[in-house]
Enzyme design. Structure first.
Site, mmCIF file in Angstrom:
data_model
loop_
_atom_site.group_PDB
_atom_site.id
_atom_site.type_symbol
_atom_site.label_atom_id
_atom_site.label_comp_id
_atom_site.label_asym_id
_atom_site.label_seq_id
_atom_site.Cartn_x
_atom_site.Cartn_y
_atom_site.Cartn_z
ATOM 1 N N ASP A 99 0.789 -1.235 0.000
ATOM 2 C CA ASP A 99 0.000 0.000 0.000
ATOM 3 C C ASP A 99 0.821 1.284 0.000
ATOM 4 O O ASP A 99 0.286 2.368 -0.224
ATOM 5 C CB ASP A 99 -0.962 0.016 1.192
ATOM 6 N N HIS A 114 6.817 -7.524 -1.753
ATOM 7 C CA HIS A 114 5.813 -7.893 -2.751
ATOM 8 C C HIS A 114 5.482 -6.739 -3.691
ATOM 9 O O HIS A 114 4.445 -6.767 -4.359
ATOM 10 C CB HIS A 114 4.541 -8.387 -2.052
ATOM 11 N N CYS A 122 3.955 -1.015 -18.296
ATOM 12 C CA CYS A 122 3.483 -1.695 -19.496
ATOM 13 C C CYS A 122 4.295 -2.971 -19.686
ATOM 14 O O CYS A 122 5.523 -2.947 -19.677
ATOM 15 C CB CYS A 122 3.618 -0.797 -20.719
#
Length: 235
Positions: A99, A114, A122
């Site tokens: 977050d 993570h 992209c």
């Protein structure tokens, strides 16, 4: 117990914090494993690379609803850790969360095992996009340059961790004088295996419930992180 922890903190300038979902739940971000709801599959499967590749639009539907919380703000734990870093106490924050709240609170040396939702790229041309681009996209977010899928820079199930970040985490944990483990059940591998690299004698586990690391800890505090860190910050 907390008074003893405060003594240890005052005596050290080499503290590493390792945190999990329990750090962010106090900011109103639920543990994603509770996000099953009306979906046909488990949250773990819907956050897997298999599901991303085979059901990309459904993946983003789940991801936007259950993994992005733009209203969430840093809580006491985030803020106190950032202040401890400014005071030269905390060397690194290692997080399993995506977050970005540690950075928002002011922590500078954050290792995101993570990845993080605020970085997106992209898959064809590697152009990077802000979180807002993914939020505002309809269906599958596409690159404005080449039309490729814009993927969140987070580690999905079935994907390997970023080894550069993992190796940095090993180094900090191995060399730490105090290792504070908070808000994690330590069941997710290989992140949980990082505890094996700690060589010191001041491992502190702060978690409402016992986890497997408690047997190795030199100090265990079964209370909420916010309660503990608010007392740590008291003069």
């Amino acid at each position: 117990m907390i008074d003893k922890l405060k003594e240890w903190i005052e005596e050290s300038d080499n503290i590493v914090f390792f945190g999990g979902a329990g750090v962010s739940t106090e900011s109103g971000i639920p543990d994603f494993r509770s996000a099953g709801g009306l979906y046909a599959h488990s949250p773990e499967y819907m956050l897997s690379r298999t599901y991303f590749d085979s059901n990309t639009e459904e993946f983003f539907d789940f991801y936007r609803k259950h993994m992005i919380y733009t209203h969430a703000k840093p809580n006491t734990t985030h803020r106190v850790l950032a202040e401890m870093e400014r005071r030269g106490k905390v060397r690194a924050v290692i997080t399993q969360n995506i977050d970005g709240l540690h950075q928002q609170a002011g922590s500078r040396n954050v290792i995101e095992l993570h990845g993080g939702i605020r970085d997106n790229y992209c898959m064809k041309c590697n152009k990077h996009y802000e979180l807002e681009y993914v939020i505002k996209s309809i269906g599958v977010p596409r690159c404005k340059v080449c039309g490729g899928v814009v993927k969140p820079n987070v580690t999905l199930y079935e994907e390997p961790l970023n080894m550069k970040e993992f190796e940095k985490a090993i180094e900090y944990i191995r060399d730490a004088e105090i290792l504070i483990v908070g808000g994690t059940s330590l069941v997710v591998q290989p992140a949980a295996s990082l505890m094996d690299y700690y060589r010191g004698s001041r491992m502190v586990v702060i978690n409402k419930e016992a986890n497997f690391c408690c047997s190795r800890a030199n100090m265990t505090i079964n209370r909420g992180l916010g309660e503990v860190f608010s007392k740590i910050s008291e003069e």
